[in-house]
Design a protein around this motif. Sequence first.
Motif, PDB file in Angstrom:
ATOM      1  N   ALA A  47      26.426-106.218 -30.181  1.00 15.25           N
ATOM      2  CA  ALA A  47      26.862-107.597 -30.378  1.00 15.25           C
ATOM      3  C   ALA A  47      27.328-107.791 -31.810  1.00 15.25           C
ATOM      4  O   ALA A  47      28.299-108.492 -32.084  1.00 15.25           O
ATOM      5  N   LYS A  70      21.726-117.512 -27.432  1.00 13.60           N
ATOM      6  CA  LYS A  70      22.739-116.457 -27.441  1.00 13.60           C
ATOM      7  C   LYS A  70      22.069-115.136 -27.829  1.00 13.60           C
ATOM      8  O   LYS A  70      20.998-115.141 -28.434  1.00 13.60           O
ATOM      9  N   HIS A 120      17.663-114.361 -26.247  1.00 14.01           N
ATOM     10  CA  HIS A 120      17.737-115.387 -25.208  1.00 14.01           C
ATOM     11  C   HIS A 120      16.980-114.972 -23.946  1.00 14.01           C
ATOM     12  O   HIS A 120      16.373-115.802 -23.262  1.00 14.01           O
ATOM     13  N   ASN A 134      26.706-108.041 -18.322  1.00 15.49           N
ATOM     14  CA  ASN A 134      26.730-109.258 -19.128  1.00 15.49           C
ATOM     15  C   ASN A 134      25.728-109.247 -20.287  1.00 15.49           C
ATOM     16  O   ASN A 134      24.639-109.808 -20.186  1.00 15.49           O
ATOM     17  N   TYR A 135      26.135-108.605 -21.345  1.00  8.86           N
ATOM     18  CA  TYR A 135      25.419-108.668 -22.624  1.00  8.86           C
ATOM     19  C   TYR A 135      26.439-109.090 -23.670  1.00  8.86           C
ATOM     20  O   TYR A 135      27.603-108.654 -23.608  1.00  8.86           O
ATOM     21  N   ALA A 136      25.984-109.871 -24.640  1.00  4.43           N
ATOM     22  CA  ALA A 136      26.896-110.356 -25.679  1.00  4.43           C
ATOM     23  C   ALA A 136      27.753-109.215 -26.219  1.00  4.43           C
ATOM     24  O   ALA A 136      28.975-109.323 -26.312  1.00  4.43           O
ATOM     25  N   THR A 166      24.107-120.701 -22.509  1.00  5.23           N
ATOM     26  CA  THR A 166      23.514-119.466 -23.003  1.00  5.23           C
ATOM     27  C   THR A 166      24.376-118.286 -22.589  1.00  5.23           C
ATOM     28  O   THR A 166      25.393-118.436 -21.906  1.00  5.23           O
ATOM     29  N   THR A 167      23.926-117.117 -23.016  1.00  6.20           N
ATOM     30  CA  THR A 167      24.594-115.876 -22.642  1.00  6.20           C
ATOM     31  C   THR A 167      24.508-115.671 -21.133  1.00  6.20           C
ATOM     32  O   THR A 167      25.283-114.929 -20.555  1.00  6.20           O
TER      33      THR A 167
END
Lengths: 212, 212, 327, 327
Positions: A77, A174, A178, D105-107, D141-142
């Motif tokens: 990230a 985020k 999270h 689905n991860y940032a 949120t994510t």
Amino acid sequence: MNTQDIVSAVEAVQAAILANEAHIESLDRAIGDGDHFINVRRGCEAIVAMRPELSQLPPAAAFERIGMKLLSTIGGASGPLIASFFMSMGRELAGIEQPDTREFAQALAAGVEAIKKRGKADVGEKTMLDVLIPTSRLLQRLAAEGADRESLCMKIKQEAEANMLATRDMIATKGRAHFLGERALGHIDPGAKTSQVAVFAVCDMLTEGAAS
Amino acid sequence: MNTQDIVSAVEAVQAAILANEAHIESLDRAIGDGDHFINVRRGCEAIVAMRPELSQLPPAAAFERIGMKLLSTIGGASGPLIASFFMSMGRELAGIEQPDTREFAQALAAGVEAIKKRGKADVGEKTMLDVLIPTSRLLQRLAAEGADRESLCMKIKQEAEANMLATRDMIATKGRAHFLGERALGHIDPGAKTSQVAVFAVCDMLTEGAAS
Amino acid sequence: MKKFVNDVDQLLVEALQGLQAAHSDLLELHLDPNYVTRKQPAKKKVALISGGGSGHEPLHCGLIGKGMLDAACPGQVFTSPTPDQMLAAAQAVDNGQGVLFIVKNYAGDVMNFQMAAEMMDRPCATVLVNDDVAVERSQHTTGRRGVAGTLIVEKLVGAAAEAGASLEQCKALGDRVNSRTASMGVALTSCTVPAAGRPTFDIGDGEMEFGVGIHGEPGRRRGPMKPARELVDDLLAAILADLKPERGSEVLLHVNGFGGTPLVELYLLYHCAQKVLEREGIRIGRSLVGNYTTALEMAGASLTVTQFDGEMKSLWDAPVHTAALRW
Amino acid sequence: MKKFVNDVDQLLVEALQGLQAAHSDLLELHLDPNYVTRKQPAKKKVALISGGGSGHEPLHCGLIGKGMLDAACPGQVFTSPTPDQMLAAAQAVDNGQGVLFIVKNYAGDVMNFQMAAEMMDRPCATVLVNDDVAVERSQHTTGRRGVAGTLIVEKLVGAAAEAGASLEQCKALGDRVNSRTASMGVALTSCTVPAAGRPTFDIGDGEMEFGVGIHGEPGRRRGPMKPARELVDDLLAAILADLKPERGSEVLLHVNGFGGTPLVELYLLYHCAQKVLEREGIRIGRSLVGNYTTALEMAGASLTVTQFDGEMKSLWDAPVHTAALRW
Ligand SMILES: Nc1ncnc2c1ncn2[C@@H]1O[C@H](COP(=O)(O)OP(=O)(O)O)[C@@H](O)[C@H]1O
Ligand SMILES: Nc1ncnc2c1ncn2[C@@H]1O[C@H](COP(=O)(O)OP(=O)(O)O)[C@@H](O)[C@H]1O
Ligand SMILES: [Mg+2]
Ligand SMILES: [Mg+2]
Ligand SMILES: [Mg+2]
Ligand SMILES: [Mg+2]
């Protein structure tokens, strides 16, 4: 500020990150996946290895190169976020050979804006932005006020520190923390910590430079 | 000796094995694969559950049934060996309703012979045979001499104990401990230990029975 | 002990029921005595039966199916199965061409299969697998153990049986494959036998067990951890000293995980092994990397080399359709 | 830390080299930037590319081949790969029918794939997998994580792409499979990121992490160990509350091990899950049990249920030839 300052700043940040290894690592182990320190270190190493090449470039191009390099080096990230930060700073400084404090503050704000956009995040979500947004705002204000470097750096550091610590009491919305829900309470965000460490390193370099 | 004695002996052995769980288990963990206690306990449970059926049978048939049951219950190395022991004892006692001490000692020797044959092993290989062979021989001698039960049991126990302890200083050439080479030195063989425990349990049962 | 389990005593049966249900197209489970057979019985061929203690999954039940085993007899965890299981399995899958038992060389497995063979009134033969070079061969001892090479014996003999080889041919092939196969392993942790509830051995953070088997037992010697490259050097040195393959010979290289070692490390070991074999002028004709002959959750791995000859490579390539191997 | 490794910084590249060598018939490795492609390029079809942090093997590189992925981009352990890898992979495997990214689905994964998509001048679409019901869906949120359901998306979309589906059709199918797939997992131990050298979290002997992901991270809550039956009840309750399948509907049940849990336990979990689904009147049309979406050596497992509709079952059955899945 010139490219030599950028290179020195990168070295200072690398040293500071390494000095904080245990703490940063433990934070991402607690509420992330344990790789944040490794990711950031890998990024620092790649940039430090580019010193000869960077020294030849004007600040704008140097920032762009740094951003592109980090984009293909860090991953995770933090990679695209930090990369976007530098690339955006580079774009903002296009054509400016020796940015002054106000121009630098402006570019930094653009970089932070790029992180917000890329990460679809804002203050209060328990991320690096909780340090970067207020710190960048304060820098802009102090630069506009023409504050002297010494007091500017001191205030900036205070702001970064306070906001880094404040992430401890946030629930993340985020990033990986999270997934933990309330369990993330009581833990500082690793990205906020590295941001604070980086801010400190640059400030210290600048003020030591001034003192010497 | 009658079938009731056999059933009581089985119960006594089970109790003694359970009482020595930690020790037996640790021995097979040290130089085996850690299952010896579990294997023997599984066998004991199966036989104890057969008490009603066994009580109806003459000793020879009871031993054969015990052997067959253990063969399909224990598994591992000890299963076929212990099963062969009982099946062979059963065959040896065929037609004898109330074996006397000499006949019993004879049958026991045949049982031990069956273990030797099945396991292709002899004394000095760091197995249960290091307890069973000398103990069985002594029993035959004492029975032939017409020793009284009290002193017979005492001597048998001494013999079993000494030989069990002696496996500590052996290098194994049979069974799993063999894979360890010299590393098995200093550890008692688990099968020798259970054999000694079983011998003690039967002797104690016989002498207590006599005392009461 | 931390395991997914309801009642330790029921673990094996519940797991077998899960295995059967998850592979209901392939497998049929028989309980009491426990054995597993192919769902579609094979037509007229030598019946291949293996078995051994459980805890080595997918060995052996995951290797039942067209091109490999006809049946397997799972014992309790790390405890050889009993003769009644083998007799029932033989009864179920023998279709008149005889039964071949494939048995790993452990006292328990050998004796239980032997007693079954003695009690059986059908033509049968046994292939004893003893590929583990950590243990010396000897006349006076139990000899070497059977470890990950067993899968290779089962695959090659399985293909031959499917192609119509006789009982004698299957037995001879099995013995030949076994004699051309050598393995050696190293463990970084022990494992916990569920019924025992605690690790079989304790081991320090910087230590490893060298020359281990597949039952969470200690190995030949304990030593300090080494870089993977050096470990592989040691393992292959022992394997090649045993097989003595000539330069230019072609082999199957099997990197087998013991259960607790991630694939990423197994592939790294493969990479190291490949470099050594290359240096020795040995060609890797086929390879297999993964957790196939396991010791529950033990961390560690073994290397197995089979020196191909004649039709062995094409037998490896022959179709196989089992839960764990399929092509 | 006890791992088979030479130099931690070289682990990934050495493992990829081993992977490529062990599957030289199937895979081609490209380094710097790192990506893996099919050895035999597919003819005229949508190019399927996935990727993510390493440490989840066989996901994704083990799922490259006919009927599944065209390429995968492995990042550092638990660290999403970078856009240059995705761009190079797309360049290598796009044959004019467009590129579909399958992204967990991860940032980090989302942002890196997004930047690659923005930098690319070819038709492309992205399927975001977010099957983990341990995390609530939310606008702010994510959102939910992508875990073991990813393999199912890759398999079904892979089959459709192989059969000639267009980029839009593949994208729509992927989204549909994802929306009909739900997973949840539990961990009994943590794992050790090699470069970090120590376990990500500490956990007591009688504890488990409930609702974990696949990065050795803590879960939603820590609780006492429970019998497998009760654990499965809890996991399936969450999954079924999300999917809300009607009685009589047909599903795929995937029991996925995180790496450190032996097959015998995974099959036991399958057995427990099967009983629950039976009780709920849900038919298990297909199943998959094994270590597919792992978190290095973490002990634990997840359950995944995909509710079949239309052609999904036949897409699952369609031929596949990869290192980890083959039929
Ligand atoms: N959407 C986001 N916006 C801003 N920062 C984020 C976002 N997601 C994650 N982060 C930051 O990234 C950090 C984690 O980085 P890192 O550990 O390198 O990546 P990963 O989470 O993929 O392992 C977090 O601590 C947080 O500060
Ligand atoms: N060939 C043999 N002859 C006699 N006893 C043996 C032989 N092999 C093994 N044993 C005995 O069996 C014991 C181990 O039994 P057990 O643990 O139940 O089986 P396994 O070794 O198959 O796990 C050893 O301690 C030894 O006394
Ligand atoms: Mg992280
Ligand atoms: Mg044992
Ligand atoms: Mg055993
Ligand atoms: Mg990460």
